[in-house]
Design an enzyme around this catalytic site. Structure first.
Site, PDB file in Angstrom:
ATOM      1  N   ASP A  77      18.852 -11.841 -30.835  1.00 19.15           N
ATOM      2  CA  ASP A  77      17.920 -12.804 -31.417  1.00 19.15           C
ATOM      3  C   ASP A  77      17.215 -13.535 -30.297  1.00 19.15           C
ATOM      4  OD1 ASP A  77      17.843 -14.038 -34.545  1.00 19.15           O
ATOM      5  OD2 ASP A  77      16.797 -15.159 -33.000  1.00 19.15           O
ATOM      6  N   LYS A 158      15.503  -5.801 -44.248  1.00 17.83           N
ATOM      7  CA  LYS A 158      14.990  -6.557 -45.382  1.00 17.83           C
ATOM      8  C   LYS A 158      13.498  -6.246 -45.558  1.00 17.83           C
ATOM      9  CE  LYS A 158      15.476 -11.169 -45.278  1.00 17.83           C
ATOM     10  NZ  LYS A 158      16.285 -11.911 -46.227  1.00 17.83           N
TER      11      LYS A 158
END
Lengths: 319, 1017
Positions: A77, A158
């Protein structure tokens, strides 16, 4: 609103707190894995856009079942996140080749068996724009995935099922013969969020992974029309055991077969949201006042508080 | 149904992301449709479909009247010419890119354009001869997603790109560099969120950025030469914090910055960062776009509810800026006592009473006109100064019961008409009810109506006669603050509001001189505990206002002698004080109130504050009237001085170019058989919108908002003239729909019910699930006029409940439940079979169930509530159902269409005969849509479906065969809608047209020619 009302409205929110997950999305990965067995035999796995870390938590729990750390989990991240046992954290940008190389280094030169990505952009409320940006995020994840995924591997991400989702499907179909869209029971019926499960990675034979140009989604064509009977729509598979909780259903606080209800605070509060300074200023009645560009949040709030205090002082001095 | 289907878009209302001035026109994108409004007629003069399905995000013009319109990945360029008859809007070029366009800019040669796309790529295109590939493409070394960008420069070689990145930076780069990636010239850091817009202004050489962090930043760029960007320097000169949510856009004017945001606000800033003015458009939602015309000094905004509004760029009035009214020296010397109360007469004259009992009058701004009418010791220190509604008469009332009545004529001569002692003690309140009737309140809530004899019978002298006596209920502050007379079929009533927020109803009986000791009816604390401020009878509507910040419409029921609340409107102000209405029309009313230290005037037409005046707050004597020449006159006392201002209403109020519907998503829609031009929408914002359309459904004529739900409205059902709304917090309401002689709509709330009862906020939290209504349907009834309506509701806790609404007692009762589904119930549909009534229910687990509706279910009994048939026809949630009944040799064939979360549409033909059910045929398409199917409808031989994927699909179905029946269903046609997040669909036939209405984040209506020509089996 009482502090228990969110617990009442959303059963997965409270279950996540009770079971110590950093976000309710942990259940989504668990339910998808129960259906697709994506974690079976996985040795190297990458979690892209990992913060706050709930998917990494699931990966660690399921892959390190016997306490051994046989499988390698790399969580990537841009932002730092709280450490997790058994998870290698990598702070980096997924659009950089260096990040791909760093991941491969952690796998000692091996490729990943599975790449997952639960990232979502800052939504604007304009659906088609949010859907586009989400698609770009997914394509960026796919781009780095083509550098690190082994042939035959899987990719889970997603998506927002919206107006132009078929363009994304046609792109994914180029890399994966088997693409399924799935919605776990823990994802609300009313939400546009779904997940694509892409299996059996087989890139086109002439494909060379390249980070310097972004992957773009496709255009509407005759074989993938804007409107008409020729649209690329991938199969849908609902997942989650029917006996599992349904995220649209409201349950009583006392759940059958569980411990008596006890309010628990969130596992992790949001870390410095963009509106933090604005909210501080509002509290100190400083909205609408000029702020020095180079001040820090604390300095700004302090200076506003002082100026508001002088205002009050002047008021008192009036006859 | 044969041949091609031609579907016409008849109406659209959705987010207006772009609205721009163009000469004396406004161009605005509503979805993919461009609307052109004329600023002379303030009407839409032309509509052109620019894009299919996607929105218009930007409009740019060049000097040759070419207009560039972009949105998503497309650009189209039009030539605009305005002849006396028509506007010609001709497309001269269309460009499609592979990436999302975030900025477009005309270069000075008139046919080259620079574009920036979301991956930080700049493009040079020519619109000449419809060139199919770009002239140039430049990539920045910073490769990340942009949310916004802007370009400046007059040709490609000196173009500069300002790009707002997802990583909270603005990167500045030059696209016309050497080969390869272009370096970043400047990185502007400081924002704590995504950058949503960038605006460049050559005049001030500044860049304005707006962000997710709720701030606006102004950057000054110092340039040695206009073309020498490489040596430029950038500093952030100011940061503006004023919005309470994300800031979408800004414009730079000569010495101002105007920004708009998600908080419904338009903020006007000085370049030094001072917030000068805010316009709040609270009921229109997100303010997406802003533009300014210096020619008209007007702003135009496009909002989330689909409205387009013109706003005059004015700054709030300060006390210092209004006229200070002073007495001439001769008066000032003799009247030392400060002014206590003031009023305005229709002649424009101000009447003031001072602490020493001096009554003064005069015109503002003309000291010589001021005179002392009289000085009366009885009115010193305590005096009530009240004015009649015609504003020609006024009165004084004293501490010891004296009342003096005055009249002022047009020549500013004020004369005392009458004087009498009407009370022994203090007069607590004196209110004018008509030209010659006053209501006086004495000690212990004693009310008397006094009538003044007409001027004609001067012979016997004018006198006051008491025509009614009443008593207010016991209260801490027992006097009326406002009152009005209401006449209903020749019966007269007195309605008065008190200091404690309650409204009381009394009957006026001419012969009765006895005291009416108890009101006929009271609405206790209707306006909170701070008091009712006004009750007026305006064009047959009783409107009350109060210090709870609301305006309510009331009705007196003559039969039951009760007052009921018809509607409540929450105003963006703390205290609402009165309502002003232009004398001749009821087009709009103005609401006067106070917010903090400002007097605010709100227009019901524009639904915004049209004037703010910093007068120090509501605790002062003030008056405000609308005078005949359409100006607003305001006077007030501040720090013992009088102030006055007159404001031209034409300047304050500007028309709404396009009306909006709802600022949030709409969840459901419904309509009345008897009145098809009205549609009901239930919103996520907890409001029900009752919208009246023109006959062809192309124009939204009127919108009524019903705002009493405490949470979202998820479902609606109509039954005769009743309708039912239900949603969050398990709240259900029953309403009655009425049409008056002029076809004006009124909706009356008949009953409100909460499944768990109204909870005391202090009681401990319950452990029950916090449920919501998901769907409700009324049971078809042969007799529409029956007093009792039977309802079935589906809930998020997995239950179905049987309810009844009794329209005589106005109560809702729950009679029983079934937990058959156990999972969140999604949709219900009730249908009348030849012999039985059948209910169809669906839930999130993909199950569909059929139930017989028998009368016992609606009695509070333990009757068995089990479906007679059920199946799992979808993998997950069934979001939509519709049925059609087909005749069969024995019994009925029920054709059931359902649409699911699993992208699929399913048709099931069920044969129902004497309690036996069998599936005779099935058809399904698992890839009917690319997202949740949220609407299905069967009409004629058509199956129509819609989905979150914004497609509207037409299928043709047929049943064939005798022994074994077969359903065939064939794809016919598909169109794309501009409405995101479609939640519900309704279809109806009018004459030979089929109308289709979709709701989601907006409303869109289509029509197509249709003749029902059904030949089943």
């Amino acid at each position: 609103m009482g502090k228990t009302s969110k617990d009442k409205r959303d059963v997965y929110y409270r279950l996540a707190k009770e079971e110590g997950w950093r976000a309710r999305s942990a259940f989504k990965l668990m339910q998808i894995d129960d259906e697709f067995k994506l974690l079976e035999g996985v040795k190297n796995v990458v979690d892209l856009c990992a913060a706050p870390g709930s998917w990494s938590q699931v990966l660690a729990k399921r892959l390190h079942k016997d306490g051994t750390e046989n499988a390698k989990i790399v969580a990537v991240d841009l932002q730092a996140m709280a450490p997790l046992k058994g998870v290698i954290q990598l702070q980096g940008d997924i659009t950089q080749v260096s990040t791909a190389n760093a991941i491969i280094d952690h796998f000692k030169g091996e490729s990943a068996d599975l790449v997952v990505c639960d990232g979502a952009p800052d939504v604007t409320g304009l659906h088609e724009m949010d859907e586009y940006i989400q698609a770009q995020l997914l394509l960026a994840a796919l781009n780095i995935t083509t550098h690190i995924l082994k042939p035959g591997g899987s990719f889970l991400a997603k998506i927002f099922r919206g107006k132009d989702i078929t363009l994304l499907y046609s792109q994914l179909k180029l890399f994966f013969p088997k693409v399924t869209v799935t919605k776990p029971l823990s994802s609300r019926n009313s939400s546009i969020e779904s997940f694509v499960v892409c299996q059996d990675y087989s890139p086109p034979s002439d494909y060379v992974p390249n980070m310097s140009n972004p992957l773009l989604d496709h255009k509407y064509t005759d074989w993938n029309q804007l409107t008409g009977s020729n649209r690329i729509i991938v199969p849908f598979l609902a997942c989650g055991d029917l006996s599992a909780y349904d995220s649209d259903t409201n349950y009583p606080l006392e759940l059958e077969g569980r411990e008596p209800y006890l309010y628990r605070p969130p596992v992790q509060a949001p870390i410095s949201p963009p509106y933090e300074e604005s909210v501080h200023l509002k509290k100190s009645k400083g909205l609408g006042k000029c702020v020095e560009p180079n001040m820090s949040v604390e300095e700004t709030v302090k200076s506003v508080e002082e100026s508001v205090a002088t205002l009050h002082l002047n008021k008192d001095l009036k006859p | 149904m044969t041949g091609a289907i031609t579907v016409k878009n008849t109406f659209i209302s959705t987010d207006v992301v772009c609205a721009k001035f163009f000469g004396s026109f406004v161009l605005a994108g509503v979805g993919g449709i461009l609307k052109i409004f004329s600023l002379t007629s303030n009407k839409c003069v032309k509509e052109i479909e620019i894009f299919k399905g996607h929105k218009i995000y930007g409009i740019q013009q060049n000097k040759e009247n070419h207009i560039l319109i972009y949105g998503s990945k497309s650009v189209r360029i039009f030539d605009f010419s305005d002849s006396s008859e028509d506007i010609l809007f001709t497309c001269i070029a269309s460009i499609t890119l592979e990436d999302w366009i975030v900025a477009a800019h005309w270069l000075s040669d008139g046919d080259q354009i620079a574009l920036v796309t979301a991956h930080n790529i700049a493009w040079l295109w020519s619109c000449r001869n419809n060139i199919s590939s770009p002239l140039k493409r430049a990539v920045c070394s910073e490769k990340c997603i942009l949310y916004s960008a802007t370009v400046c420069g007059d040709d490609w070689s000196n173009c500069v790109v300002f790009a707002g990145t997802v990583f909270r930076e603005v990167v500045v780069w030059l696209p016309a560099g050497s080969e390869g990636d272009q370096p970043v010239l400047h990185r502007l850091e400081g924002h704590n969120g995504v950058i949503f817009s960038l605006t460049w202004d050559w005049q001030t050489r500044s860049l304005c950025s707006t962000s997710d962090d709720r701030s606006v930043r102004l950057w000054n760029i110092s340039l040695l030469d206009k073309r020498d960007w490489k040596s430029s320097k950038v500093i952030c000169s100011h940061v503006f914090y004023g919005h309470s949510a994300r800031v979408w856009k800004s414009i730079i004017l000569e010495d101002l910055v105007v920004s708009v945001g998600e908080d419904c606000q338009i903020c006007v800033w000085s370049l030094k960062g001072k917030l000068l003015q805010t316009f709040e458009r609270s009921t229109s939602g997100c303010q997406w776009s802003i533009d300014y015309s210096s020619k008209f000094n007007l702003l135009v905004t496009g909002a989330g509810d689909g409205s387009i509004q013109l706003i005059p760029l004015t700054l709030p009035l300060k006390t210092q800026a209004v006229l200070s009214v002073s007495y001439p020296d001769c008066i000032a010397q003799s009247t030392l006592a400060p002014t206590r109360k003031i009023i305005l007469l229709s002649s424009g004259c101000i009447v003031a009473i001072s602490d020493d009992g001096s009554l003064l009058s005069g015109y503002p701004g003309i000291p010589s006109t001021w005179t002392v009418v009289c000085r009366d010791e009885r009115f010193a220190n305590y005096c009530l100064l009240s004015v009649g509604s015609t504003r020609t008469s006024f009165s004084l009332a004293s501490l010891n019961g004296f009342v003096a009545l005055y009249e002022g004529d047009s020549s500013n001569s004020i004369s005392k008409v009458f004087e009498q002692k009407v009370e022994d003690g203090k007069i607590w309140s004196l209110l004018w009810l008509s030209k010659n009737e006053i209501l006086v309140c004495g000690d212990e809530g004693r009310l008397m109506i006094w009538q003044l004899s007409q001027r004609e019978d001067v012979s016997s002298g004018r006198k006051l006669t008491c025509i009614g006596k009443f008593r207010l209920p016991r209260a801490r502050e027992r006097w009326p603050t406002c009152a009005t007379l209401v006449t209903n079929n020749n019966e007269k009533f007195l309605l008065c509001g008190d200091r404690c927020g309650s409204v009381h109803l009394f009957t006026l009986n001419q012969s009765l001189v006895e005291e009416q000791a108890v009101p006929n009816h009271s609405l206790s604390k209707l306006h909170g505990k701070l008091g009712v401020t006004s009750i007026q009878n305006i064009k047959n509507q009783v409107i009350s206002t109060g210090r709870d910040g609301t305006v309510r419409t009331l009705r007196v029921n003559q039969k039951s002698l009760q007052v009921s609340v018809i509607s409540t409107d929450k105003m963006p102000m703390d205290w609402v004080c009165t309502v002003l209405c232009p004398s001749r029309s009821m087009e709009y009313i103005l609401i006067v109130g106070f917010k903090e230290t400002n007097m605010v005037i709100w227009s019901t037409e524009e639904r915004r504050i049209v004037l703010q005046l910093d007068c120090g707050g509501g605790h002062r004597s003030w008056d405000c009237i609308m005078s005949d020449n359409r100006s607003l006159e305001i006077t007030f006392v501040r720090e013992k001085c009088m102030f006055y201002t007159s404001q031209d209403l034409e300047e304050l109020m500007k028309p709404t170019l396009l009306n909006g519907i709802s600022p949030r998503e709409l969840n459901c829609l419904s309509s009345f058989h008897s009145y098809p031009s009205a549609l009901l929408f239930g919103g996520e914002d907890g409001t029900i919108y009752v919208c009246k359309f023109s006959e062809d459904h192309s124009v939204l004529e009127k919108r009524i908002t019903l705002t009493s739900h405490i949470s979202s409205v998820r479902c609606l059902s109509t039954h005769g003239n009743f309708f039912f709304s239900a949603g969050g917090r398990a709240q259900l309401k029953a309403w009655r729909f009425e049409l008056d002689l002029e076809n004006e709509i009124t909706c009356v709330e008949e009953a409100s019910h909460m499944l768990k009862g109204e909870r005391n906020p202090r009681s401990p939290p319950s452990i029950d699930p916090e449920m919501r209504y998901m769907s409700i349907c009324s049971v078809p009834n042969e007799d529409d006029n029956s007093d009792v309506v039977q309802l079935v509701a589906g809930y998020s806790d997995g239950a179905l409940r049987w309810l009844t609404f009794d329209s005589t007692s106005k109560t809702i009762q729950v009679n029983g439940e079934s937990m058959f589904h156990g999972k969140c119930v999604l949709k219900l549909f009730a249908v009348q079979l030849p012999t039985d009534k059948v209910l169809i229910s669906t839930a999130t687990d993909g199950r569909v169930a059929l139930w017989y509706l028998v009368p016992e279910m609606f009695e509070a009994s333990n009757s068995v509530r089990e479906p007679f048939w059920s199946t799992r026809s979808h993998q997950s949630g069934v979001n939509s159902i519709h049925v059609r009944l087909l005749p069969a040799t024995e019994g009925t064939i029920l054709l059931l269409a359902s649409g699911g979360d699993d992208n699929s549409v399913v048709l099931t033909a069920l044969h129902i005969h004497s309690e036996r059910v069998s599936v005779v045929a099935e058809w399904s398409s698992s890839s009917a849509h690319a997202a949740q199917v949220t609407g299905v409808w069967l009409i004629g031989d058509l199956l129509i479906s819609t989905s979150i994927d914004q497609r509207l699909t037409f299928w043709q179905w047929s049943l064939s065969g005798h022994e074994s029946v077969l359903i065939k269903c064939q794809f016919l046609h598909q169109i794309v809608s501009s409405i995101p997040d479609i939640q519900d669909m309704k279809i109806w036939q009018e004459k030979s047209n089929l109308h289709i209405c979709l709701v989601g984040k907006g409303v869109q209506t289509f029509s197509l020619p249709f003749n029902e020509d059904l030949k089943p089996c």
